[in-house]
Design an enzyme around this catalytic site. Structure first.
Site, mmCIF file in Angstrom:
data_model
loop_
_atom_site.group_PDB
_atom_site.id
_atom_site.type_symbol
_atom_site.label_atom_id
_atom_site.label_comp_id
_atom_site.label_asym_id
_atom_site.label_seq_id
_atom_site.Cartn_x
_atom_site.Cartn_y
_atom_site.Cartn_z
ATOM 1 N N HIS A 179 -12.992 8.567 -9.073
ATOM 2 C CA HIS A 179 -12.830 8.422 -7.628
ATOM 3 C C HIS A 179 -12.040 9.614 -7.115
ATOM 4 O O HIS A 179 -11.293 10.241 -7.866
ATOM 5 C CB HIS A 179 -12.094 7.108 -7.331
ATOM 6 C CG HIS A 179 -12.016 6.756 -5.873
ATOM 7 N ND1 HIS A 179 -12.999 7.105 -4.976
ATOM 8 C CD2 HIS A 179 -11.083 6.073 -5.163
ATOM 9 C CE1 HIS A 179 -12.651 6.655 -3.773
ATOM 10 N NE2 HIS A 179 -11.501 6.022 -3.857
ATOM 11 N N ASP B 196 -4.004 4.263 -5.637
ATOM 12 C CA ASP B 196 -4.160 5.662 -5.241
ATOM 13 C C ASP B 196 -3.263 6.589 -6.046
ATOM 14 O O ASP B 196 -2.208 7.016 -5.593
ATOM 15 C CB ASP B 196 -3.885 5.797 -3.743
ATOM 16 C CG ASP B 196 -4.874 4.974 -2.938
ATOM 17 O OD1 ASP B 196 -5.913 4.578 -3.506
ATOM 18 O OD2 ASP B 196 -4.619 4.718 -1.747
ATOM 19 N N ARG C 250 -7.647 -4.116 -5.171
ATOM 20 C CA ARG C 250 -6.445 -3.310 -5.375
ATOM 21 C C ARG C 250 -5.206 -4.209 -5.448
ATOM 22 O O ARG C 250 -4.320 -3.983 -6.256
ATOM 23 C CB ARG C 250 -6.283 -2.282 -4.259
ATOM 24 C CG ARG C 250 -5.211 -1.250 -4.590
ATOM 25 C CD ARG C 250 -5.205 -0.087 -3.624
ATOM 26 N NE ARG C 250 -4.721 -0.502 -2.313
ATOM 27 C CZ ARG C 250 -4.639 0.315 -1.250
ATOM 28 N NH1 ARG C 250 -5.026 1.578 -1.355
ATOM 29 N NH2 ARG C 250 -4.202 -0.121 -0.090
ATOM 30 N N ASP D 159 -10.467 -3.308 -0.857
ATOM 31 C CA ASP D 159 -9.310 -2.408 -0.847
ATOM 32 C C ASP D 159 -8.347 -2.924 0.232
ATOM 33 O O ASP D 159 -8.700 -3.825 0.993
ATOM 34 C CB ASP D 159 -9.821 -0.995 -0.509
ATOM 35 C CG ASP D 159 -8.815 0.093 -0.865
ATOM 36 O OD1 ASP D 159 -7.696 -0.239 -1.307
ATOM 37 O OD2 ASP D 159 -9.162 1.273 -0.689
ATOM 38 N N ASP E 297 0.868 -1.179 0.000
ATOM 39 C CA ASP E 297 0.000 0.000 0.000
ATOM 40 C C ASP E 297 0.903 1.226 0.000
ATOM 41 O O ASP E 297 1.334 1.689 1.041
ATOM 42 C CB ASP E 297 -0.885 -0.045 1.257
ATOM 43 C CG ASP E 297 -1.777 1.183 1.379
ATOM 44 O OD1 ASP E 297 -1.743 2.049 0.482
ATOM 45 O OD2 ASP E 297 -2.506 1.265 2.383
ATOM 46 N N ASP F 92 -17.348 4.368 0.068
ATOM 47 C CA ASP F 92 -16.040 4.038 0.646
ATOM 48 C C ASP F 92 -16.206 3.748 2.152
ATOM 49 O O ASP F 92 -17.338 3.668 2.656
ATOM 50 C CB ASP F 92 -15.073 5.203 0.357
ATOM 51 C CG ASP F 92 -13.624 4.758 0.258
ATOM 52 O OD1 ASP F 92 -13.237 3.862 1.042
ATOM 53 O OD2 ASP F 92 -12.872 5.301 -0.559
#
Lengths: 511, 781
Positions: free
Chosen positions: B514, B456, B440, B381, B122, B268
């Protein structure tokens, strides 16, 4: 020709007393019906081409403007007209025809999709009329309230202007008074100042005398110490025993060096020693330990009041006692000790000066306050409170709304804030910025800006949307974007004059 | 080898190496007897080259038995366990794949720099043009030259590094011999070295020779792209976060007010009650079913996020059940592993356990997932997994999944999360409805469970640009259903960037806008009427092309062919295409060159194919292939070309959601080749169920234009599906004017009206009207 035909049909229908229903292509509004004539070639409304009438509403788009398919979804840019009898007529995009979703309350958009639509026009119409009626009432009452607000604002405005004028007059007088008192004060302060200077000078002198005295005592003491054989003379060899007096810092005080210090003499007596003493006193180490030496002295930082305040605030005897006892001062004065007390006449001068000072300060304070008040009123008078000052009443008021988590507070023309319901500090959501409604009426939106900054984001800001209402209330708040708040606020001040619609039924139409 | 030609050699640089699992010296009971010998998959390698690094010296290196990264310590109970092997590719200058990296399509040599790293992480605000690891890992590399395409699949889920070098470095005697055999010392060669932290050497070589062969060979190993519900190919409106039910409703109405189609609105993490997934915030979303029903009434859908970190909270059903079933990942001491994520202290379910996945799937049942309905879908996610206080924001390598250390399975954890979630969605309908799950993190095989996005990104022009090679790389290794956050996740896009991003995203497989919590609102109508119109227009273009997208996803599902492709996949002999990654193909027939430069007044697109032609889809202007074409652009331009020789079915009646367009008629866009030939396909089914598979309920037709006749033939005679869609229009680009047009159907011939535009040579057949599932021929005379 077409118009005549239409008119005839109308007259005919009316004369028979049947409901008016004009046949024609689906989805065409009454105003455009004239262009769609059965069995006559149809010309696209943009004039781009002419097609046989059987291609109108045949579910294929021939006209660029979509006008040949008012009742099907064939044209991407077409629109469909629903009559919605009992409610409002409306246009929907052609793409909503037969998509399985009921858009027209008269169900006419879903004629071939299998969607089960119910005609809700009557119900919607009834509800809309109710809402409209309510709105009309609110607007009416709100508008009346608004007139009051305008009246009050006018009055308030005048009063304030008068008040400001009065205050400015008063201010002039105050100005004069201050000037007079300033002179009085300065006159009274003159003897005080002189006394203080004298006193200070005396104090400095006394300090110097004491310092000299002390030095002499030290010298005598040193002489006695150095005079090992107590013959009343200090000799070179006796001086040599004090290695710290070494001039070239090689660790030993040679005979020559010692002699040099003694001004070339072999030995000196007490009185000659006076001329030797200045050469050695800085380096000289006494043989007796004198750790308590400076304990008699007050270190200024230890004194509970700063030395400057002593000059204006006369310490009492009791205070001196307290100080001397606490710090074991042997006397009031030492090199770092503070001032000794003033003599009595001086104190009297001081009292007179103090009074003049107090009077002056009081007058000056009053002047300042007056200034503030004038400024505040002038500030208020300078705000844009609307074309008729109808928003004046909101000034210096605050309105709250409590939600699940927070208490929101709107203080118009000042600031918006948010406070957690269950404790926690207040967050500034913006301070008054400007009116920011659309060009034709900027008084429909207020903008509050530069609130508390957001982490990794902008400063908080709030838009307040004003709608007509009888009461002045915050009705909702939301945060559509991070740190950008939206507040809905009702007030009579935005109520428009209701259109002169009389809801009572008329029996006749005036011609 | 093929004939005398060496295609690929293993270990020619002698970099085969593996380390045994062993016990730490301090705790070794029997110094030599306790070693566990790793089995080595010997099928693919030349053992004579094995040198290894077995000669253990007494001097121990630092980090052999324990490694410290910042404040984290990896206990490495088995000591160092890495493996390595090198591959030499004579004649190859272009290698691709090994996503996920924010880098060019063509992989760079890593001499003197970091190797490409595969380790699902991440990454906060990732950097571009960088071999650093991102959210997903697919250890598959493609090698391509004009003669052949090959693939290397290094099946290993541990942290993996890939070094790439050119032919002049690191050659062994064997390598030099190769040059001698081939009589050339200038033959280009790419050398690749794979290194993994643990596991076994398990390699598959896909030999091609055509790109399509490599795709099907790889698909035979890991499966193909799942066939998504048609609606999921529509437009997705997402934001962190839509605040409450009211907000959802007003955004939904906003789309109708501005006449912009969309299919999915997304929620979300803020929608859940205290980030307890499978729940709803009682204040913001008190009536989720009412909200979902409101969307269903408009034939629209919703996605709510379900992340794999579970709030440690004895009042939370999901946590309690996982605890009681002992399904959490364990730390090295055997206690439940806990880390920080959105909800605070969190447990991580062990998705590598089949029983855990089965239980997780059961949580999506309508009676378990309160407030869920059939139009609610899921987004996974943070499944790298993200652990805010872990090393590199992920799980400690010595955490335990049963007997396996996390280090061994790290890169596949995210795949299992999506697998279990998709399974849950399938099961809730009794296996009838197709799932839709976005993930993701991913690994080889993730394509079988849904869609992937590039994580992201940021509202910057370079991030818009990189979305193309990132999705192209994923497509090459099986993951076709790929997209990037339209507008950019972090920061606020300029209006121009937002418009350009919509124009690009509308032509990428997964099309979702998004935005980060801290950004200002950016629903498509918030930038003035002109920009609203630009965005509306491009979303409409997307919806009109949904039949083509759907057919391509079906093809990807059946064959493994990527949907969004680099040009070289269809023009493998044209070296000019090998490094192009600012334009791409959708299927074989559409070429897109998005405008990704600020203030651009023109782009130069390469149109491939000597002797071929391409038609501008907006103007029908014809251009020759094998040329660099300068295209002047305005803010409304999105350069798209249809290949001469292709037929693309569209639904030009765009409605407010894809489901509303279900029964609408088709328009066929027939783009003729210079030889007056064209072909295409039409695929139709119910758009959402597995009946296409289980009951053969679909229509699959071939459309062929040859000898002045356009014919629809059934590609699946034993299929049965009825559609009310029909053919409303046929546009033939590059046609000449016929004297008459006849429709031949059911043994009858009926004349068809037509128009001919001489300036662009476009023949339009007016309302031929046949059912889309029927056999017919249109004759041009």
């Amino acid at each position: 020709m077409t118009c005549v035909h239409l008119l005839l049909t109308l007259v005919f229908a009316v004369s028979l007393g049947t409901p008016v229903e004009i046949q024609g292509p689906r989805g065409v509004p009454l105003t455009k019906k004239q262009f769609y004539v059965e069995n006559k070639p149809f010309t696209c409304l943009d004039g781009s081409r002419t097609i046989p009438f059987d291609r109108v509403n045949d579910d294929y788009c021939d006209c660029k403007d979509g006008s040949d398919e008012p009742g099907t979804a064939a044209c991407p840019n077409g629109s469909f007209h629903c009559t919605n009898a009992g409610y409002r007529t409306m246009f929907i995009p052609s793409s909503r025809i037969n998509d399985g979703i009921c858009d027209c309350c008269d169900t006419t958009d879903e004629y071939n999709s299998g969607a089960k639509c119910e005609n809700t026009c009557k119900e919607l119409g009834r509800k809309e009329r109710e809402v409209l009626q309510k709105m009309t009432e609110i607007t009416k009452e709100g508008f009346l309230l608004k007139q009051h607000l305008i009246e009050e604002a006018k009055k308030g405005h005048q009063e304030k202007q008068i008040k400001v004028t009065d205050m400015q007059e008063n201010k002039k007088q105050l100005d004069e008074k201050v000037e007079v008192l300033r002179t009085v004060k300065e006159t009274a302060e003159q003897p005080e100042k002189e006394a203080k200077e004298r006193h200070l000078k005396a104090w400095e002198e006394q300090k110097a005398a004491i310092r000299l005295e002390k030095d002499k005592a030290k010298m005598a003491e040193a002489f006695l110490e150095l005079d090992d054989n107590a013959d009343g003379f200090v000799s070179v060899s006796e001086l040599q025993s004090h290695a710290e007096l070494d001039a070239d810092a090689d660790g030993t005080l040679t005979e020559t060096e010692a002699q040099g210090l003694m001004g070339g003499a072999e030995q000196v007596d007490m009185s000659t020693f006076e001329s030797v003493w200045p050469n050695i006193k800085d380096k000289y180490h006494s043989e007796v330990s004198r750790e308590e030496a400076d304990m008699s002295c007050l270190v200024s930082s230890e004194v509970p009041f700063g030395p400057h305040r002593w000059l204006v605030q006369l310490p009492s005897e009791a205070f001196y006692r307290y100080v001397t006892e606490k710090y074991s001062c042997t006397s009031y004065v030492s090199s770092s000790c503070s001032l000794f007390p003033y003599a009595n006449p001086t104190v009297l001068w001081f009292t007179a000066a103090q009074k003049a000072r107090d009077d002056f300060e009081e007058a000056e304070k009053a002047l300042r306050e007056m200034d503030d008040q004038i400024r505040n009123i002038e500030k208020e008078l300078s705000f844009d409170f609307g074309p008729d000052a109808e928003f004046t009443y909101l000034y210096s008021q605050c309105y709250e709304l409590t939600t699940g988590e927070y208490i929101y507070r709107l203080c118009p023309f000042n600031r918006v804030s948010q406070k957690p319901k269950y404790g926690g500090s207040e967050t500034n959501l913006g301070t008054w910025g400007s009116w920011s409604g659309p060009e034709n009426n900027k008084y429909l939106l207020m903008k509050y800006e530069h609130g508390t900054g957001c982490w990794q984001g902008p400063n908080r800001s709030t838009t307040v949307k004003l709608t007509c209402g009888k009461e002045t209330v915050v009705t909702s708040t939301s945060e559509p974007s991070r740190c950008e708040y939206l507040m809905e606020f009702t007030t009579p001040a935005v109520c428009q004059e209701p259109a002169n619609t009389d809801l009572s039924p008329h029996d006749h139409v005036e011609l | 080898m093929q004939g005398p030609e060496v295609l690929l050699s293993l270990n020619s640089r002698g970099l085969l190496a593996f380390e045994h699992l062993r016990l730490h010296k301090d705790t070794q009971a029997q110094p030599d007897g306790a070693e566990v010998k790793e089995s080595v998959d010997g099928d693919q390698q030349q053992d004579e080259g094995e040198k290894g690094e077995d000669g253990e010296s007494d001097k121990e290196e630092v980090g052999l038995w324990e490694e410290t990264f910042k404040s984290h310590t990896d206990t490495k109970p088995n000591g160092p366990t890495s493996i390595s092997l090198d591959f030499s590719l004579p004649g190859v200058e272009h290698v691709y794949g090994i996503p996920e990296h924010a880098d060019d399509l063509k992989l760079k040599t890593t001499d003197g720099g970091d190797p490409y790293r595969l380790y699902n992480l991440d990454v906060f605000q990732y950097e571009l043009y960088n071999p650093m690891a991102l959210y997903g890992s697919i250890p598959v590399m493609l090698a391509h030259n004009t003669q052949r395409t090959m693939g290397i699949f290094w099946l290993n889920a541990a942290e993996t590094w890939v070094d790439i070098s050119s032919n002049t470095t690191g050659k062994t005697v064997f390598g030099k011999m190769l040059d001698f055999v081939q009589g050339s010392s200038e033959n280009p060669q790419t050398d690749v070295r794979w290194i993994s932290e643990s596991g076994i050497i398990d390699v598959f070589i896909m030999l091609g020779p055509k790109p399509s062969d490599v795709f099907s060979q790889y698909a035979s190993l890991t499966g193909t792209q799942s066939f998504p519900p048609l609606a999921s190919l529509g437009y997705h409106q997402c934001r962190w976060n839509y605040n409450d039910q009211e907000d959802v409703k007003s955004v939904d109405q906003g789309f109708d007010q501005h006449d912009i189609p969309y299919d999915f609105i997304w929620l979300d993490i803020e929608h859940a009650d205290g980030k307890r997934y499978f729940t709803w915030d009682p204040h913001k979303f008190p009536q989720p079913k009412e909200m979902l029903q409101g969307l269903m009434d408009k034939k629209r859908k919703m996605v709510a996020i379900v992340d794999p970190h579970i709030r440690v909270d004895s009042g939370y059903k999901i946590h309690n059940e996982i605890t009681s079933k002992d399904f959490y990942v364990k730390n090295k001491d055997g206690r439940n592993y806990e880390g920080w994520c959105w909800p605070g202290n969190s447990g991580y379910p062990d998705f590598t356990k089949p029983e855990m996945r089965a239980w997780w799937a059961s949580m999506f049942a309508y009676d378990q997932y309160e407030g869920s309905m059939e139009n609610l879908f899921t987004w996974n996610d943070m499944n790298e997994p993200s652990v805010f206080n872990g090393p590199e924001v992920t799980m400690h390598k010595d955490a335990l999944h049963g007997k396996w250390e996390h280090r061994d399975i790290h890169n596949i954890y995210g795949l299992y999360v999506q697998m279990a979630t998709a399974e849950g969605q399938t099961r809730r309908s009794g296996g009838v409805e197709r799932p839709f799950v976005l993930t993701r993190a991913f690994f080889a095989g993730s394509q079988r469970y849904g869609a992937v996005w590039t994580g992201d990104n940021a509202a910057e022009w370079d991030h818009l640009k990189i979305s193309i090679p990132m999705c192209l790389s994923l497509g090459l290794v099986g993951v076709s259903f790929c997209g990037a956050d339209v507008g950019g996740f972090f920061k606020n896009p300029s209006t121009e960037l937002l418009v350009r991003w919509y124009q690009t995203g509308a032509y990428q497989p997964f099309f979702r806008a998004h935005a980060h919590l801290d950004t200002t609102r950016r629903e498509p109508w918030l930038f003035g009427p002109e920009n609203t119109a630009l965005i509306r227009e491009v979303i409409r273009q997307r919806y009109a092309l949904l039949p083509y997208w759907y057919q391509l996803l079906y093809q990807a599902h059946k064959t493994g062919m990527p949907v969004m492709r680099p040009l070289w996949v269809d023009y493998p002999k044209d070296t000019a295409t090998f490094t192009i990654d600012d334009e791409f193909l959708i299927g074989r027939d559409l070429l897109v060159h998005p405008v990704t430069e600020e203030g651009s007044r023109g782009v130069t697109a390469y149109l491939p194919g000597a002797g071929e032609v391409w038609y501008d889809v907006h103007t029908f202007q014809k251009h020759n292939g094998a040329q660099n074409l300068y295209i002047p652009v305005t803010l409304s331009s999105i350069p798209v070309f249809q290949r001469g020789g292709s037929i693309i079915p569209r639904k030009d009646r765009v409605r407010r959601s894809s489901t509303c367009m279900e029964n609408d008629p088709y328009t066929l866009y027939v783009a003729l080749s210079p030889k007056k030939f064209a072909e295409g396909e039409l695929y139709i089914d119910d758009g959402h169920s597995f009946n296409y598979d289980t009951k053969k309920e679909f229509i699959h037709r071939s459309l062929t234009f040859a000898n002045n006749a356009l014919t629809s033939n059934n590609l699946c005679p034993n299929c049965n599906f009825l559609t009310s869609s029909w053919i409303e229009k046929v546009l033939i680009l590059g046609a000449s004017k016929p004297s008459k047009v006849l429709l031949k159907m059911d043994g009858k011939e009926t004349p068809v009206d037509f128009e001919f535009d001489t300036s662009m040579s476009v023949l339009t057949l007016r309302k031929p009207g046949m059912n889309a599932g029927a056999d017919w021929t249109l004759l041009l005379q």
